[in-house]
Design a protein around this motif. Structure first.
Motif, PDB file in Angstrom:
ATOM      1  N   VAL A 193      57.337  30.701 -16.596  1.00  0.00           N
ATOM      2  CA  VAL A 193      57.537  31.332 -15.285  1.00  0.00           C
ATOM      3  C   VAL A 193      56.224  31.447 -14.534  1.00  0.00           C
ATOM      4  CG1 VAL A 193      58.219  33.460 -14.129  1.00  0.00           C
ATOM      5  CG2 VAL A 193      59.585  32.573 -16.026  1.00  0.00           C
ATOM      6  N   ILE A 194      55.155  31.843 -15.251  1.00  0.00           N
ATOM      7  CA  ILE A 194      53.844  32.000 -14.625  1.00  0.00           C
ATOM      8  C   ILE A 194      53.339  30.667 -14.081  1.00  0.00           C
ATOM      9  CG2 ILE A 194      51.427  32.569 -15.057  1.00  0.00           C
ATOM     10  CD1 ILE A 194      52.419  34.703 -17.021  1.00  0.00           C
ATOM     11  N   GLU A 195      53.487  29.611 -14.866  1.00  0.00           N
ATOM     12  CA  GLU A 195      53.024  28.291 -14.441  1.00  0.00           C
ATOM     13  C   GLU A 195      53.783  27.821 -13.194  1.00  0.00           C
ATOM     14  OE1 GLU A 195      53.498  25.758 -17.763  1.00  0.00           O
ATOM     15  OE2 GLU A 195      51.824  26.633 -18.902  1.00  0.00           O
ATOM     16  N   ASP A 196      55.095  28.116 -13.171  1.00  0.00           N
ATOM     17  CA  ASP A 196      55.900  27.720 -12.014  1.00  0.00           C
ATOM     18  C   ASP A 196      55.465  28.472 -10.757  1.00  0.00           C
ATOM     19  OD1 ASP A 196      58.280  26.358 -10.822  1.00  0.00           O
ATOM     20  OD2 ASP A 196      58.945  28.448 -10.573  1.00  0.00           O
ATOM     21  N   LEU A 197      55.156  29.782 -10.913  1.00  0.00           N
ATOM     22  CA  LEU A 197      54.696  30.562  -9.776  1.00  0.00           C
ATOM     23  C   LEU A 197      53.352  30.079  -9.251  1.00  0.00           C
ATOM     24  CD1 LEU A 197      55.672  34.166 -10.948  1.00  0.00           C
ATOM     25  CD2 LEU A 197      56.727  32.845  -9.110  1.00  0.00           C
ATOM     26  N   GLU A 198      52.448  29.731 -10.163  1.00  0.00           N
ATOM     27  CA  GLU A 198      51.143  29.210  -9.748  1.00  0.00           C
ATOM     28  C   GLU A 198      51.291  27.908  -8.972  1.00  0.00           C
ATOM     29  OE1 GLU A 198      49.029  28.998 -13.446  1.00  0.00           O
ATOM     30  OE2 GLU A 198      47.863  30.796 -12.950  1.00  0.00           O
ATOM     31  N   ALA A 199      52.187  27.040  -9.406  1.00  0.00           N
ATOM     32  CA  ALA A 199      52.407  25.762  -8.728  1.00  0.00           C
ATOM     33  C   ALA A 199      52.933  25.973  -7.313  1.00  0.00           C
ATOM     34  CB  ALA A 199      53.362  24.895  -9.536  1.00  0.00           C
ATOM     35  N   MET A 258      44.533  35.309  -1.204  1.00  0.00           N
ATOM     36  CA  MET A 258      45.967  35.301  -0.937  1.00  0.00           C
ATOM     37  C   MET A 258      46.751  34.845  -2.156  1.00  0.00           C
ATOM     38  SD  MET A 258      48.232  35.953   1.429  1.00  0.00           S
ATOM     39  CE  MET A 258      47.336  35.872   2.975  1.00  0.00           C
ATOM     40  N   LYS A 259      46.215  33.846  -2.862  1.00  0.00           N
ATOM     41  CA  LYS A 259      46.892  33.324  -4.049  1.00  0.00           C
ATOM     42  C   LYS A 259      46.989  34.382  -5.129  1.00  0.00           C
ATOM     43  CE  LYS A 259      44.654  30.647  -6.818  1.00  0.00           C
ATOM     44  NZ  LYS A 259      43.963  29.484  -7.417  1.00  0.00           N
ATOM     45  N   PHE A 260      45.907  35.093  -5.313  1.00  0.00           N
ATOM     46  CA  PHE A 260      45.880  36.101  -6.388  1.00  0.00           C
ATOM     47  C   PHE A 260      46.778  37.285  -6.047  1.00  0.00           C
ATOM     48  CE2 PHE A 260      41.811  33.877  -6.803  1.00  0.00           C
ATOM     49  CZ  PHE A 260      41.989  33.361  -8.079  1.00  0.00           C
ATOM     50  N   PHE A 261      46.903  37.563  -4.751  1.00  0.00           N
ATOM     51  CA  PHE A 261      47.803  38.644  -4.341  1.00  0.00           C
ATOM     52  C   PHE A 261      49.243  38.306  -4.699  1.00  0.00           C
ATOM     53  CE2 PHE A 261      49.395  42.157  -2.017  1.00  0.00           C
ATOM     54  CZ  PHE A 261      50.542  41.710  -1.374  1.00  0.00           C
ATOM     55  N   PHE A 262      49.686  37.104  -4.345  1.00  0.00           N
ATOM     56  CA  PHE A 262      51.052  36.684  -4.689  1.00  0.00           C
ATOM     57  C   PHE A 262      51.255  36.627  -6.190  1.00  0.00           C
ATOM     58  CE2 PHE A 262      53.201  36.049  -0.881  1.00  0.00           C
ATOM     59  CZ  PHE A 262      52.350  35.504   0.057  1.00  0.00           C
ATOM     60  N   LEU A 263      50.255  36.103  -6.887  1.00  0.00           N
ATOM     61  CA  LEU A 263      50.364  35.947  -8.332  1.00  0.00           C
ATOM     62  C   LEU A 263      50.467  37.306  -9.017  1.00  0.00           C
ATOM     63  CD1 LEU A 263      50.415  34.072 -10.742  1.00  0.00           C
ATOM     64  CD2 LEU A 263      47.906  34.128 -10.753  1.00  0.00           C
ATOM     65  N   ALA A 264      49.614  38.243  -8.578  1.00  0.00           N
ATOM     66  CA  ALA A 264      49.633  39.581  -9.178  1.00  0.00           C
ATOM     67  C   ALA A 264      50.948  40.284  -8.895  1.00  0.00           C
ATOM     68  CB  ALA A 264      48.462  40.402  -8.650  1.00  0.00           C
TER      69      ALA A 264
END
Length: 394
Positions: free
Chosen positions: A26-32, A1-7
């Protein structure tokens, strides 16, 4: 699920704008944010499984003990009339009992029963003109709550078990049976409802302190009870009681009860016998009790017979009841004015059990005072009762 949102977010970012120096931020904020969302989902999932699904329909204690919660409710409407009794109808009794048991392990538990009652008592129940009011009548309202039972129990084996605290005295049958929904006749025997201000009556209704029970090792069909108790009118003393009962066959049980302690001007000794028969749809319960006193207090005696029959797959029950009581030493509980009683009570009643834990009763009773106590300085004491009650166990 995490990788789906991240991708998904990465793809949208790549389409919307060219890479610049802010991309890594931006990427780091999305991962958090994704990690935080996963943690919240895990907390909600744990709560749903552990506290909702598993806890639904049971009590979840703070500690690890197994808690059992149950009880009963009883409500009654009573109509009385007689030669010198005013015709009256009252919704006079409403009792809630809550039973709570904490099972610590296979051998040890704590059990308690709390009773809360709203009642409109029948004052001057024996129509004695020397009391107030001068004739029997429903008067006032009473609200009270009491701990009827509360004891710690250690079960060693079938031969020896210990309870310490307070509970119903194992004397005869009626004294032990205080769950109202199990009575065919509401209230059971009149020895439970005709309280006394000066004497113990037939027996002290509660054991207090210590209660031992089990089966005799050399005769496994014979059970025993040994207990201590404090009579209500000599509260600085401790008395004792015992019962032996034997299962004669799969249809019959016979018991012998004794109790002794101090009261008023001397000691009392109560003894009694009880018989419980059940064969197919027929049943019969009978009990005898007598209390003798060493002082000037007069002896007390009672006995009753109650045959019954169940039909329509045990959904309906019809019973008869005949009970004699002789308590010439009785005093009115509030004023302590002498109020002796000698009478027969006759009853016929029906029980309807639409469910195993619901009992609706309709009963007709005739209270017949006899011999020298048929009247007291004039008024007739006899009266009749039509009683309807509902008892529910839960």
């Amino acid at each position: 699920m995490k990788f789906f949102f991240l991708a998904s977010f990465l793809a949208l970012s790549a389409i919307a704008a060219e890479p610049d120096k802010k991309t890594d931020t931006v990427i780091e904020d999305l991962e958090a944010r994704v990690i935080d969302l996963e943690q919240r989902q895990k907390v909600m999932s744990d709560w749903y499984n552990d506290f909702y699904l598993l806890g639904k329909g049971r009590v979840t204690p703070y500690l690890n003990e197994r808690i059992s919660l149950g009880g009963f409710f009883e409500s009654a409407v009573t109509h009385i009339y007689g030669p010198d009794t005013e015709t009256q109808t009252s919704g006079n009794t409403h009792i809630l009992g809550v039973n709570l048991t904490a099972q610590f392990n296979e051998q040890m538990r704590f059990a308690t029963q709390v009773l809360t009652m709203l009642s409109i008592p029948l004052r001057n129940i024996h129509n004695n003109p020397n009391l107030t009011p001068a004739e029997r009548q429903f008067r006032g309202a009473s609200i009270n709550s009491t701990v009827a039972q509360g004891y710690f129990e250690y079960r060693s084996n079938e031969y020896f078990n210990v309870q310490t605290g307070i509970g119903y005295a194992p004397y005869g049958i009626i004294y032990q049976q205080r769950e109202p929904e199990l009575f065919r006749l509401r209230g059971g025997s009149q020895i439970l409802t005709s309280e006394d201000g000066d004497t113990v009556g037939i027996a002290s209704p509660l054991w207090m302190g210590l209660h031992l029970y089990g089966f005799l090792p050399f005769s496994p069909s014979v059970g025993y009870n040994l207990y201590s108790m404090t009579p209500k009118n000599t509260v600085s003393t401790l008395g004792v009681g015992a019962k032996l009962w034997k299962k004669i066959s799969e249809y019959a049980t016979f018991g012998i009860s004794v109790q002794s302690g101090e009261q008023n001007d001397g000691n009392f000794f109560a003894h009694g016998f009880d018989l419980n028969l059940k064969y197919k749809n027929f049943g019969f319960v009978s009990e005898y009790g007598r209390t003798t006193n060493s002082g000037e207090t007069l002896d007390t005696e009672f006995y009753y017979f109650e045959p019954y029959y169940t039909f329509a797959k045990d959904e309906w029950l019809v019973f008869l009841n005949a009970e004699y009581i002789n308590n010439l030493a009785r005093a009115e509980i509030l004023t302590h004015i002498p109020d002796p009683v000698k009478k027969w009570q006759y009853a016929i009643g029906f029980n309807w059990l639409p469910l195993t834990n619901v009992r609706l009763r309709l009963t007709y009773l005739n209270h017949d005072y006899i011999d020298e106590l048929d009247t007291v300085t004039g008024p007739e004491r006899d009266y009749r009762v039509i009683d309807f009650s509902t008892a529910i166990a839960f």
